[in-house]
Design a protein around this motif. Structure first.
Motif, PDB file in Angstrom:
ATOM      1  N   ASN A 235       0.804  -1.234   0.000  1.00 46.75           N
ATOM      2  CA  ASN A 235       0.000   0.000   0.000  1.00 46.75           C
ATOM      3  C   ASN A 235       0.833   1.279   0.000  1.00 46.75           C
ATOM      4  O   ASN A 235       0.362   2.344   0.401  1.00 46.75           O
ATOM      5  CB  ASN A 235      -0.962   0.037   1.198  1.00 46.75           C
ATOM      6  N   SER A 236       2.077   1.189  -0.442  1.00 46.20           N
ATOM      7  CA  SER A 236       2.908   2.387  -0.526  1.00 46.20           C
ATOM      8  C   SER A 236       3.374   2.601  -1.965  1.00 46.20           C
ATOM      9  O   SER A 236       3.985   1.704  -2.558  1.00 46.20           O
ATOM     10  CB  SER A 236       4.125   2.268   0.395  1.00 46.20           C
ATOM     11  N   LYS A 237       3.092   3.774  -2.512  1.00 41.58           N
ATOM     12  CA  LYS A 237       3.524   4.106  -3.869  1.00 41.58           C
ATOM     13  C   LYS A 237       4.872   4.820  -3.879  1.00 41.58           C
ATOM     14  O   LYS A 237       5.550   4.860  -4.895  1.00 41.58           O
ATOM     15  CB  LYS A 237       2.472   5.002  -4.547  1.00 41.58           C
ATOM     16  N   TYR A 238       5.235   5.406  -2.746  1.00 40.39           N
ATOM     17  CA  TYR A 238       6.447   6.215  -2.675  1.00 40.39           C
ATOM     18  C   TYR A 238       7.301   5.846  -1.464  1.00 40.39           C
ATOM     19  O   TYR A 238       6.831   5.201  -0.522  1.00 40.39           O
ATOM     20  CB  TYR A 238       6.092   7.706  -2.599  1.00 40.39           C
ATOM     21  N   ILE A 239       8.545   6.293  -1.520  1.00 39.17           N
ATOM     22  CA  ILE A 239       9.464   6.167  -0.391  1.00 39.17           C
ATOM     23  C   ILE A 239       9.475   7.514   0.334  1.00 39.17           C
ATOM     24  O   ILE A 239       9.724   8.555  -0.284  1.00 39.17           O
ATOM     25  CB  ILE A 239      10.896   5.843  -0.858  1.00 39.17           C
ATOM     26  N   TYR A 240       9.211   7.499   1.622  1.00 33.99           N
ATOM     27  CA  TYR A 240       9.209   8.728   2.415  1.00 33.99           C
ATOM     28  C   TYR A 240      10.406   8.749   3.365  1.00 33.99           C
ATOM     29  O   TYR A 240      10.900   7.705   3.793  1.00 33.99           O
ATOM     30  CB  TYR A 240       7.922   8.830   3.242  1.00 33.99           C
ATOM     31  N   ASN A 241      10.875   9.945   3.691  1.00 32.88           N
ATOM     32  CA  ASN A 241      11.911  10.151   4.723  1.00 32.88           C
ATOM     33  C   ASN A 241      13.260   9.528   4.372  1.00 32.88           C
ATOM     34  O   ASN A 241      14.052   9.214   5.262  1.00 32.88           O
ATOM     35  CB  ASN A 241      11.454   9.586   6.074  1.00 32.88           C
ATOM     36  N   HIS A 242      13.534   9.362   3.073  1.00 32.16           N
ATOM     37  CA  HIS A 242      14.820   8.771   2.667  1.00 32.16           C
ATOM     38  C   HIS A 242      15.773   9.896   2.267  1.00 32.16           C
ATOM     39  O   HIS A 242      16.077  10.103   1.094  1.00 32.16           O
ATOM     40  CB  HIS A 242      14.599   7.791   1.516  1.00 32.16           C
ATOM     41  N   VAL A 243      16.234  10.631   3.273  1.00 31.83           N
ATOM     42  CA  VAL A 243      17.117  11.779   3.055  1.00 31.83           C
ATOM     43  C   VAL A 243      18.445  11.519   3.754  1.00 31.83           C
ATOM     44  O   VAL A 243      18.487  11.226   4.953  1.00 31.83           O
ATOM     45  CB  VAL A 243      16.482  13.076   3.599  1.00 31.83           C
ATOM     46  N   GLY A 244      19.530  11.623   2.992  1.00 30.56           N
ATOM     47  CA  GLY A 244      20.849  11.324   3.543  1.00 30.56           C
ATOM     48  C   GLY A 244      21.416  12.451   4.385  1.00 30.56           C
ATOM     49  O   GLY A 244      20.861  13.553   4.462  1.00 30.56           O
ATOM     50  N   THR A 245      22.536  12.163   5.031  1.00 37.80           N
ATOM     51  CA  THR A 245      23.245  13.142   5.857  1.00 37.80           C
ATOM     52  C   THR A 245      24.533  13.544   5.150  1.00 37.80           C
ATOM     53  O   THR A 245      25.259  12.686   4.634  1.00 37.80           O
ATOM     54  CB  THR A 245      23.580  12.536   7.236  1.00 37.80           C
ATOM     55  N   LYS A 246      24.812  14.825   5.126  1.00 34.52           N
ATOM     56  CA  LYS A 246      26.023  15.311   4.470  1.00 34.52           C
ATOM     57  C   LYS A 246      27.213  15.171   5.413  1.00 34.52           C
ATOM     58  O   LYS A 246      27.351  15.923   6.381  1.00 34.52           O
ATOM     59  CB  LYS A 246      25.844  16.774   4.049  1.00 34.52           C
ATOM     60  N   HIS A 247      28.071  14.197   5.145  1.00 33.92           N
ATOM     61  CA  HIS A 247      29.255  13.967   5.978  1.00 33.92           C
ATOM     62  C   HIS A 247      30.454  14.715   5.406  1.00 33.92           C
ATOM     63  O   HIS A 247      30.540  14.950   4.194  1.00 33.92           O
ATOM     64  CB  HIS A 247      29.601  12.475   6.023  1.00 33.92           C
ATOM     65  N   THR A 248      31.398  15.036   6.272  1.00 34.72           N
ATOM     66  CA  THR A 248      32.657  15.603   5.795  1.00 34.72           C
ATOM     67  C   THR A 248      33.462  14.501   5.121  1.00 34.72           C
ATOM     68  O   THR A 248      33.230  13.296   5.345  1.00 34.72           O
ATOM     69  CB  THR A 248      33.485  16.181   6.955  1.00 34.72           C
TER      70      THR A 248
END
Length: 380
Positions: A235-248
């Motif tokens: 029942n999910s058409k999309y991926i939510y909250n898949h945001v990466g972290t910018k590392h040094t």
């Protein structure tokens, strides 16, 4: 007869316990917490349930407010995951003698609503706190209130119930004795150690984020690659909250030297010196469940990519379905995911509780029939 039992969730957070009970077929009426972001997430996902902001330290006022908002709906089950920080004992039997007001709030809610059953979840350390006195105090208090109380003999391991995570939690479950409910038996493990779901089996279908930090709403790039991924994507058409972290570059360089399944002990001398403790620089193993998901302290890393997991990846490892969206800042989202009870673990207990509730109902119903038959016989 199948009953749609009404549930309220105290200290609900983002709704891990509630989601498990929804999946088991219960009717969740409300989640109660004091965290605004968590309540927004709860209200967005637990459809039909109220997200009530209440200060459970003030149990008398909060119970009145909850009752008012329920508008006459009967409460059949109370579930709760109160924190136990600062638990201190002044008495040996009554939990009201404890200085932990949050547990007292659960006691007063059960005492007020008199549900057929309740469930309390907590960390494994609760079992041995004050040499087991806290655990016994909780049991004694609810037993004195007329409940048959069962406690996990050892903490339940989420991986045993299909969750790709080595998370341990203990549970108290009580059923009203005067409704003919007996002591509850917790569900047996669903999986053996050899059958545990590894991190790759859980999250390998999610975008790698090698070329970007991702977005809050993304499309699936590949088909599900395991039965677990199929389950999470229902029942999910999309991926939510898949945001990466910018590392040094330096942090990515350190992470790159941690082998799969390794930690800071596997780093070369002089590398990663800023963090040296048990969970530091831990890389997940693709074939094994993850460690306990934390609340975003950046100690764990993807089994393959040189970065911390995204909120969605951690939610997958917690067994939240992909349709479950976390609201608030990324820091708040990580906290919500890390503090939650894995829904599949909650569902395993909820399923077993449902059967127990039904058996008690049938047993009570049969007693009524026998009693009525005896009356007829006497009249003859």
């Amino acid at each position: 007869m199948i009953n749609n039992y009404n549930v309220i969730d105290l200290f609900s957070g983002a709704g891990g316990l509630s989601q498990g009970f929804v999946q088991a077929g219960y009717n969740v009426l409300a989640g109660i917490d004091y965290d605004d972001a968590a309540l927004k997430t709860y209200g967005h996902n637990i459809k039909g349930a109220l997200a009530l902001k209440e200060d459970l330290f003030d149990e008398k006022k909060s119970i009145k407010d909850i009752e008012y908002n329920l508008k006459g709906n009967k409460v059949d089950v109370i579930i709760a995951g109160p924190p136990c920080q600062g638990f201190s004992l002044t008495g040996s039997r009554d939990i009201n003698d404890s200085r932990n007001k949050l547990y007292v709030a659960v006691v007063h809610a059960v005492e007020h609503f008199r549900p057929k059953a309740f469930l309390i979840e907590n960390v494994p350390g609760m079992a041995t706190l004050y040499k087991g006195a806290v655990k016994q105090q909780i049991i004694n208090t609810f037993e004195d209130m007329g409940y048959a109380v069962s406690v996990t003999s050892k903490p339940l391991l989420a991986a045993d119930y299909g969750v790709p995570q080595m998370r341990k939690r203990m549970f108290f479950v009580g059923f009203l004795k005067n409704l003919n409910y007996d002591y509850f038996e917790f569900p047996e493990a669903y999986l053996s150690k050899e059958e545990y779901i590894g991190t790759a089996e859980a999250i390998s279908d999610l975008p790698s984020l090698e070329d970007s930090l991702g977005e809050n709403i993304m499309e699936y790039e590949v088909k599900p690659q395991s039965e677990y991924q199929k389950l999470m994507r229902i029942n999910s058409k999309y991926i939510y909250n898949h945001v990466g972290t910018k590392h040094t570059d330096e942090v990515k360089w350190v992470i790159s030297q941690v082998p799969e399944g390794g930690n800071y002990k596997d780093l070369p001398v002089g590398v990663g010196e800023s963090r040296k403790f048990n969970e530091a620089w831990t890389r997940y193993h693709s074939k094994k469940p993850s460690r306990t998901i934390d609340t975003g302290h950046r100690n764990h890393f993807h089994y393959k990519w040189n970065r911390v997991p995204t909120v969605r990846e951690n939610a997958r490892l917690q067994s939240f379905p992909d349709k479950y969206q976390f609201l608030g800042t990324k820091t708040q989202q990580n906290k919500q995911v890390g503090n939650a009870v894995p829904p599949l673990l909650a569902q395993a207990i909820a399923d077993k509780m449902f059967k127990h509730l039904e058996e008690g109902y049938k047993s009570t119903e049969n007693k009524t029939i026998v009693h009525y038959a005896e009356q007829i016989e006497l009249n003859i």
